[in-house]
Write an enzyme that holds these catalytic residues in place. Structure first.
Site, PDB file in Angstrom:
ATOM      1  N   ILE A 134      14.232 -13.861  12.783  1.00 47.56           N
ATOM      2  CA  ILE A 134      14.579 -12.424  12.397  1.00 47.56           C
ATOM      3  C   ILE A 134      13.831 -12.471  10.708  1.00 47.56           C
ATOM      4  O   ILE A 134      13.529 -13.860  10.544  1.00 47.56           O
ATOM      5  CB  ILE A 134      16.345 -12.624  12.781  1.00 47.56           C
ATOM      6  CG1 ILE A 134      17.037 -12.638  13.691  1.00 47.56           C
ATOM      7  CG2 ILE A 134      16.666 -10.850  11.506  1.00 47.56           C
ATOM      8  CD1 ILE A 134      18.486 -12.776  13.488  1.00 47.56           C
ATOM      9  N   CYS A 135      12.718 -11.412  11.102  1.00 44.77           N
ATOM     10  CA  CYS A 135      12.039 -11.602   9.904  1.00 44.77           C
ATOM     11  C   CYS A 135      11.276 -12.082   9.466  1.00 44.77           C
ATOM     12  O   CYS A 135      10.131 -12.315   9.952  1.00 44.77           O
ATOM     13  CB  CYS A 135      13.680 -10.827   8.548  1.00 44.77           C
ATOM     14  SG  CYS A 135      12.591 -10.055   7.282  1.00 44.77           S
ATOM     15  N   ILE A 136      11.286 -12.821   8.704  1.00 43.91           N
ATOM     16  CA  ILE A 136      10.941 -14.278   7.926  1.00 43.91           C
ATOM     17  C   ILE A 136      10.708 -15.028   8.511  1.00 43.91           C
ATOM     18  O   ILE A 136       9.578 -16.124   8.618  1.00 43.91           O
ATOM     19  CB  ILE A 136      10.461 -13.725   6.647  1.00 43.91           C
ATOM     20  CG1 ILE A 136       9.284 -14.799   5.756  1.00 43.91           C
ATOM     21  CG2 ILE A 136      12.014 -14.534   5.673  1.00 43.91           C
ATOM     22  CD1 ILE A 136       8.201 -13.934   6.569  1.00 43.91           C
ATOM     23  N   THR A 192      12.066 -10.990  16.644  1.00 43.55           N
ATOM     24  CA  THR A 192      12.408  -9.742  15.881  1.00 43.55           C
ATOM     25  C   THR A 192      11.654  -9.437  14.482  1.00 43.55           C
ATOM     26  O   THR A 192      12.361  -9.936  13.643  1.00 43.55           O
ATOM     27  CB  THR A 192      13.654  -9.236  15.762  1.00 43.55           C
ATOM     28  OG1 THR A 192      13.352  -7.263  15.809  1.00 43.55           O
ATOM     29  CG2 THR A 192      14.611  -9.249  15.788  1.00 43.55           C
TER      30      THR A 192
END
Length: 221
Positions: A134-136, A192
């Site tokens: 998720i994210c980074i 995501t």
């Protein structure tokens, strides 16, 4: 009931796990009927940030101890977690994934990844078990996968610089909205953008929920 490990990296977006992303991942897993195992490496944080001023704080903190705040104390040392104990693995975002679980925040594509993080990812890949990022966090994942010659489809949204780093490490970056997720069916990896793009928790949760739905689908068939 699938057992899903959530690997945390501290507590707070600037030096650990992004709290919204971590908590909403736990919510989505709980709603989906998963058994949740929170874990984190027993290491010192690379840095400690004052989240009110966004400036460095003259403190020392431990990643496992700080992650226990999110897990309400129910957390295991990552060194004790193995692929044969779990059915899937998810990494929430936050700068902790780029500072504590890896050195991506400092070294970019030449980053190092924590030995236990790299070990567990390798075990999951060898067992054909799903991984979510998720994210980074997909940037860290790209480094491990690239070292194994695996070109996986990953997303961090649309940041050109970070996308280029993912590609340089051997991944294939796919642009994606924060309300969606990118699934690599071949390697059972889903990612995501979350707060790489999201303006608030509601739209971020849409992407996280889709990531968890995909993870659950893979664990069941």
């Amino acid at each position: 009931m699938p057992r899903v490990a959530v690997c945390l990296s501290g507590c707070g977006m600037l030096d650990g796990s992004e709290v919204h992303e971590a908590v909403l991942t736990l919510l989505a897993l709980d709603q989906a009927g998963a058994e949740i195992l929170c874990c984190a490496p027993y290491i010192s944080q690379t840095s400690v940030m004052n989240h009110l001023t966004a400036k460095p704080a003259d403190e020392k903190r431990d990643v496992l101890v700080e992650s226990a705040r999110i897990a309400r104390g129910r957390i295991k040392n990552l060194a004790e977690v193995h692929a044969n104990n779990i059915d899937a693995l998810i990494f929430p975002g936050g700068q902790g994934s780029a500072k504590n679980l890896s050195s991506f925040a400092i070294q970019g594509p030449d980053c190092r990844v924590n030995a236990d993080v790299e070990r567990l990812i390798g075990e999951m890949l060898a067992a054909g078990k799903p991984i979510g990022a998720i994210c980074i966090a997909p940037a860290m994942l790209a480094r491990v996968l690239g070292k194994q010659g695996i070109r996986a489809r990953l997303t961090i949204g649309s940041s050109a610089q970070t996308a280029a780093a993912i590609n340089a490490m051997g991944g294939e970056h796919i642009e994606c909205a924060c309300t969606d997720a990118v699934a690599d069916e071949t390697h059972r990896i889903v990612s995501t953008p979350a707060y790489m793009l999201a303006k608030g928790p509601a739209e971020m949760y849409e992407g996280v929920r889709k990531l968890v739905d995909q993870i659950m689908k893979w664990t069941q068939g």
